[in-house]
Design a protein around this motif. Structure first.
Motif, short mmCIF file in Angstrom:
data_model
loop_
_atom_site.label_atom_id
_atom_site.label_comp_id
_atom_site.label_asym_id
_atom_site.label_seq_id
_atom_site.Cartn_x
_atom_site.Cartn_y
_atom_site.Cartn_z
N THR A 817 0.82 -1.21 0.00
CA THR A 817 0.00 0.00 0.00
C THR A 817 0.86 1.25 0.00
N ILE A 818 1.93 1.23 0.82
CA ILE A 818 2.81 2.41 0.88
C ILE A 818 3.51 2.61 -0.46
N LYS A 819 3.96 1.51 -1.05
CA LYS A 819 4.66 1.62 -2.34
C LYS A 819 3.72 2.14 -3.42
N TYR A 820 2.48 1.64 -3.40
CA TYR A 820 1.52 2.06 -4.42
C TYR A 820 1.13 3.53 -4.25
N SER A 821 0.96 3.99 -3.00
CA SER A 821 0.44 5.33 -2.75
C SER A 821 1.52 6.40 -2.69
N LEU A 822 2.72 6.05 -2.18
CA LEU A 822 3.71 7.09 -1.93
C LEU A 822 4.86 7.09 -2.92
N SER A 823 4.91 6.13 -3.83
CA SER A 823 5.93 6.21 -4.88
C SER A 823 5.47 7.26 -5.88
N GLY A 824 6.24 8.23 -6.09
CA GLY A 824 5.87 9.36 -6.95
C GLY A 824 4.84 10.24 -6.27
N VAL A 825 5.06 10.47 -4.97
CA VAL A 825 4.08 11.27 -4.23
C VAL A 825 4.05 12.71 -4.72
N ASP A 826 5.18 13.21 -5.23
CA ASP A 826 5.19 14.58 -5.73
C ASP A 826 4.24 14.75 -6.92
N ILE A 877 8.35 4.12 7.18
CA ILE A 877 7.63 4.84 6.12
C ILE A 877 8.17 6.26 6.10
N PRO A 878 7.89 7.00 5.00
CA PRO A 878 8.39 8.38 4.94
C PRO A 878 7.88 9.19 6.15
N ALA A 879 8.78 9.96 6.74
CA ALA A 879 8.44 10.72 7.94
C ALA A 879 7.52 11.90 7.60
N VAL A 880 6.88 12.40 8.64
CA VAL A 880 5.97 13.56 8.47
C VAL A 880 6.76 14.80 8.07
N ALA A 881 7.97 14.94 8.62
CA ALA A 881 8.78 16.11 8.30
C ALA A 881 9.15 16.13 6.81
N GLU A 882 9.44 14.94 6.25
CA GLU A 882 9.76 14.89 4.83
C GLU A 882 8.56 15.31 3.98
N MET A 883 7.39 14.80 4.41
CA MET A 883 6.19 15.14 3.65
C MET A 883 5.89 16.64 3.76
N ARG A 884 6.14 17.23 4.95
CA ARG A 884 5.90 18.67 5.12
C ARG A 884 6.84 19.48 4.23
N GLU A 885 8.11 19.08 4.14
CA GLU A 885 9.06 19.78 3.28
C GLU A 885 8.65 19.67 1.83
N LEU A 886 8.18 18.46 1.46
CA LEU A 886 7.77 18.27 0.08
C LEU A 886 6.59 19.18 -0.27
N LEU A 887 5.61 19.25 0.64
CA LEU A 887 4.45 20.12 0.39
C LEU A 887 4.85 21.58 0.35
N ALA A 888 5.81 21.97 1.20
CA ALA A 888 6.23 23.37 1.23
C ALA A 888 6.97 23.76 -0.03
N SER A 889 7.62 22.80 -0.67
CA SER A 889 8.41 23.11 -1.87
C SER A 889 7.55 23.20 -3.12
N MET A 890 6.30 22.78 -3.03
CA MET A 890 5.46 22.75 -4.23
C MET A 890 4.51 23.94 -4.25
#
Length: 890
Positions: A817-826, A877-890
């Motif tokens: 599930t994680i691979k399907y949903s979070l691969s290419g999350v950007d 799994i990818p940490a929340v901080a990583e996801m926050r940085e990714l969202l902030a960069s977009m």
């Protein structure tokens, strides 16, 4: 002889200590033995059962009387006296010495208030007869002195008691008695005479006692020879009685002499009584003659006085019955022009006084039935009826002629190009000439004013309606205001929809109509109430009103008070305070006739203003409210009704406008395509701004009700249109609610009603945003958050350690599930941004919606990470901080 316990001072002090605090004083205390045995066969047993007691006689001093008590004291275990029983001596009914006791030292005391009379009373045994006699003697003495009666004494010889008292006077008198009002105890020696009187008063008299002593001294015999002594006394008594009878028989000659003297005296008295009767008759005849002479003299004097008074009264009555020729001529055939009004008023005053003098109590009841008085009263009534009829007919014609003259002259009314303010100064001045005449007509015949009031109201109503009609017509013709072309809240397009025409002249014209005519109607109502004598204050003296200022110095164009007509102003305090319900009803009915029909011209102005600009109803409503609040509850009651009707009509017209606008919203948006911002959402702010500009401080409720109806219909229609395409419903709702908030932001800060709807729209906007953002998030990450939802549902039924072993929730399933949903999350996040941007027509909402979407996604992902750490502690799994940085960069 041994010392008696009655003389024991220590015993008395012990008794006083035992009853301390009761305010009672011990008179006597003595030791006794208490028993309930029977003397005779069981005498020994009775003595063995005896108990030591102390009897104390006490008294208590009251303000008006003294109370006496018999207290029984017993010894406590420590040998101290304490109260056992208390008896009131006023209930002592019997003192009985037990006959079975050979010593005579045992007795009982019977009280009539004991509850149980079946139980034998206690027996009291003294040491010797002296102690017994001392106690009984003390009780009997106190009963006689304090209570005024003696109890029954049984078993004691009276003679023996008296002899003992005489021999032992020195011993028994050493007792403590009550004295003065201070209440303090003293020791007093009761003398022998007092003691003898107290005891022997009930036994033998003093004379009998002396005879008894002489008799006992003559004979020497023992006390045991009682029978021989009694026989001898009887024989001597018979001898004495025989001697008394013999002495009476010897005095018979003396009695005869006394009777003869009484007979001679009786004859003299009878002769004297006869002479006195003769003199009494002669004196009575003389008194009657004197009274008869006095009565005749008094009648003659009274007749002379009455004749003199009668002549004076008849002179006054004749003067009163005389009718002056000048007044009679004025009342029956005089004219009513202004030059002769003084004579008419004087004649009215004389007639009023003459009629009043013929009525009780101004005239004596004996005069009222005289033929001459009745004939003169009939003559005065004929004069009154003739004058009232002539004056009423003249005034009716006079009122009609005044109004006809004014109506025939066009200069009194508004003409084309010229607004003419109604001026009734000359009319009121001419009417004022006859104000006092109306007062006298009311006094003479109150019913005569009814027709006069109707005639005045009918004539003046024609003038007022003509003035209002001409003024209203010219007012509308001279007001330059084109009809407002704006169709509020209508979902049509066109270049003229945003143009606004200044229509303030419409409301100004209505305000001018009120400014001119409301004070005029108030003045006319007030003048009519005073002029037609509806319990109004007194008139100004004649010198300043009726006869002065005949028109030469009057300025018709002056702005002064037109009601300065010799009648005082009406205010709230005196307008109807003394008016009866019948007069008040008559006044209201007359004012209805005076002003009825004039409201139609006001209605015409309101309808004309509504057709030009419906929103001007707001300002007209405020003007009407101000005039209504400024009117007093006085004689101008019809003016208040008129203003109230105008207010209701303006409210009705404005409600008609609101209903039409709401109908346009429902009709035009019924089949509208769901896209973009609705037209009425955009135009409502403009409408609200315009309505706020027209509010003049007192129309707040009217406008707030319109806001409530508008916004309610708008929101209902908005929700209905959104339901036509559920796929884009949330986008449609959030855009329109956002547009509603943006357009009303400034007004909502100052208008509480709009602030309420602003907050309502804000809540609906937030709900639509949340639904739309969650739809986009679940569209891109449905598998990831669906997996988290399954875990949360199982946590209610099984433990966290068992969840990884459930079907579809193993660690391998988690990794897939994680691979399907979070691969290419950007790319997925970019897809969410594009989907959010795709159907949004309001670009200014995109930044705020994108921020809300990122925050919502980050919250959901953080919850997922916490859930995985709890269920699968070793999985990464990818940490929340990583996801926050990714969202902030977009």
């Amino acid at each position: 002889m041994a010392k008696s316990s009655a003389d024991d001072a220590e015993l008395r002090r012990a008794c006083e200590a035992a009853i301390e605090g009761t305010k009672q004083k011990v008179v006597m205390s003595i030791r006794v033995a208490k028993s309930r045995g029977v003397w005779g066969k069981s005498g020994k047993m009775g003595r063995q059962m005896a108990k030591p007691r102390v009897l104390a006689v006490s008294t208590k001093q009251k303000t008006t009387r003294t109370k006496a008590f018999l207290r029984v004291m017993k010894y406590s275990s420590g040998g101290v006296l304490e109260p056992a029983k208390l008896y009131k001596l006023k209930h002592l009914s019997k003192v009985e010495v037990i006959a079975n006791d050979p010593s005579g030292c045992t007795f009982t005391l019977g009280f009539d208030n004991l509850r149980s009379q079946s139980v034998a009373p206690p027996q009291w045994t003294m040491r010797n007869v002296d102690d017994r006699n001392r106690l009984l003697f003390c009780i009997l003495n106190i009963s006689k002195d304090v209570l005024g009666r003696l109890p029954k004494v049984v078993g004691i010889d009276v003679v023996e008691m008296a002899l003992w008292a005489k021999e032992n006077t020195g011993t028994v008198t050493k007792q403590r008695v009550q004295h003065d009002g201070l209440g303090g105890p003293v020791s007093a020696q009761v003398d022998e005479g007092e003691l003898k009187v107290t005891v022997e008063k009930e036994l033998v008299s003093q004379a009998e006692e002396e005879d008894m002593e002489a008799l006992l001294g003559t004979y020497v015999m023992g006390i045991g020879e009682a029978e021989a002594f009694s026989e001898r006394l009887k024989r001597e008594l018979l001898a004495l009685e025989a001697a008394n009878v013999h002495a009476i028989l010897e005095s018979e000659p003396l009695i005869d002499q006394v009777l003869q003297g009484l007979e001679v005296a009786t004859i003299c008295v009878e002769d004297m009584d006869e002479w006195l009767c003769i003199f009494n008759v002669k004196l009575r005849h003389m008194r009657e003659d004197i009274e008869s002479i006095e009565i005749r003299n008094n009648k003659l004097e009274m007749q002379s006085v009455n004749n003199k008074a009668l002549i004076e009264e008849l002179d006054k009555l004749v003067e009163q019955l005389r009718v002056p020729s000048d007044h009679a001529a004025c009342l029956t055939g005089g004219t009513f022009d202004e030059a002769h009004m003084t004579q008419n008023i004087e004649a009215c005053e004389w007639l009023t006084r003459a009629l009043q003098s013929m009525e009780a109590p101004n005239i004596d009841s004996s005069y009222a039935n005289m033929r001459s008085v009745r004939e003169k009263r009939g003559e005065l009534l004929i004069l009154r009826a003739t004058f009232v009829r002539r004056a009423s007919e003249f005034l009716r014609n006079y009122f009609a002629s005044l109004v006809d003259f004014m109506i025939s002259d066009k200069n009194y009314f508004s003409q084309r190009g010229q607004l003419k303010r109604p001026d009734h100064a000359d009319l009121r001045y001419k009417c004022r000439t006859y104000a006092r005449l109306l007062q006298h007509l009311k006094t003479l015949d109150k019913n005569s004013l009814g027709l006069l009031r109707k005639a005045y109201c009918s004539s003046l109503n024609l003038l007022l309606r003509r003035e209002a009609r001409e003024f209203a017509n010219e007012l509308r013709a001279s007001t330059k205001a084109s009809r407002n072309p704006t169709v509020w809240l209508e979902a049509t397009t066109g270049s003229n929809q945003n143009t606004q025409t200044d229509t303030s002249a419409v409301s100004d014209a209505y305000a001018k109509m009120l400014t001119i005519f409301i004070p005029l109607l108030v003045d006319e109502s007030s003048f009519f109430a005073h002029f037609m004598c509806f319990e109004v204050p007194k008139l100004v003296p004649p010198g300043g009103s009726v006869n002065g200022n005949k028109g030469g110095n009057y300025d018709n164009d002056a702005d002064d008070d037109d009601d300065d007509l010799g009648i005082m102003d009406i205010d709230d305090n005196n307008s109807s305070a003394g008016m009866s319900p019948a007069d008040l009803a008559a006044l209201n009915e007359a004012l209805q006739d005076l002003l009825d029909g004039i409201q139609e011209d006001f209605y015409a102005v309101v309808d004309w203003a509504y057709k030009i600009d419906p929103l001007r109803c707001i300002s007209m409503h405020g003007v009407t409210e101000r005039y209504l609040s400024g009117q007093k509850a006085d004689a101008a009651g019809f003016v208040r009704l008129l203003l109230g009707d105008l207010e209701s009509r303006i409210s009705m017209q404005f409600s008609r406008f609101v209903d039409e606008a709401c109908h346009l919203i429902e009709r035009n948006d019924r089949n509208m395509r769901q896209n973009g911002i609705l037209s009425y959402i955009q135009r409502f702010a403009t409408l609200a701004t315009r309505m706020e500009q027209y509010i003049q401080g007192q129309s707040r409720d009217l406008v707030d009700q319109a806001y409530t109806k508008f916004v309610s219909i708008m929101f209902v229609q908005l929700e209905k249109i959104a339901q036509t395409d559920p796929k884009y419903a949330d986008i449609f709702l959030l855009e329109n609610y956002a547009a509603f908030q943006n357009s009303l932001y400034d007004l909502a800060n100052v208008v509480p009603t709009l602030a309420k709807f602003y907050h309502q729209a804000s809540e609906a906007y937030e709900q639509a945003c949340t639904r739309h953002i969650n739809m986009i998030i679940y569209y891109q990450f449905e598998r990831l958050f669906q997996y988290a939802r399954r875990i949360e549902d199982l946590m209610y039924t099984i433990t966290s350690e068992e969840i990884p072993f459930q079907a579809g929730l193993s660690k391998m399933d988690l990794r897939k599930t994680i691979k399907y949903s979070l691969s290419g999350v950007d790319k997925s996040i970019s897809a969410m941004y594009k989907k959010l941007q795709k159907n949004l027509t309001s670009e200014e909402l995109l930044p705020s919606l994108w921020d809300k979407l990122k925050k919502e996604f980050l919250d959901k992902y953080e919850s997922f990470v916490q859930l995985v750490a709890k269920i699968y502690p070793n999985e990464t799994i990818p940490a929340v901080a990583e996801m926050r940085e990714l969202l902030a960069s977009m």
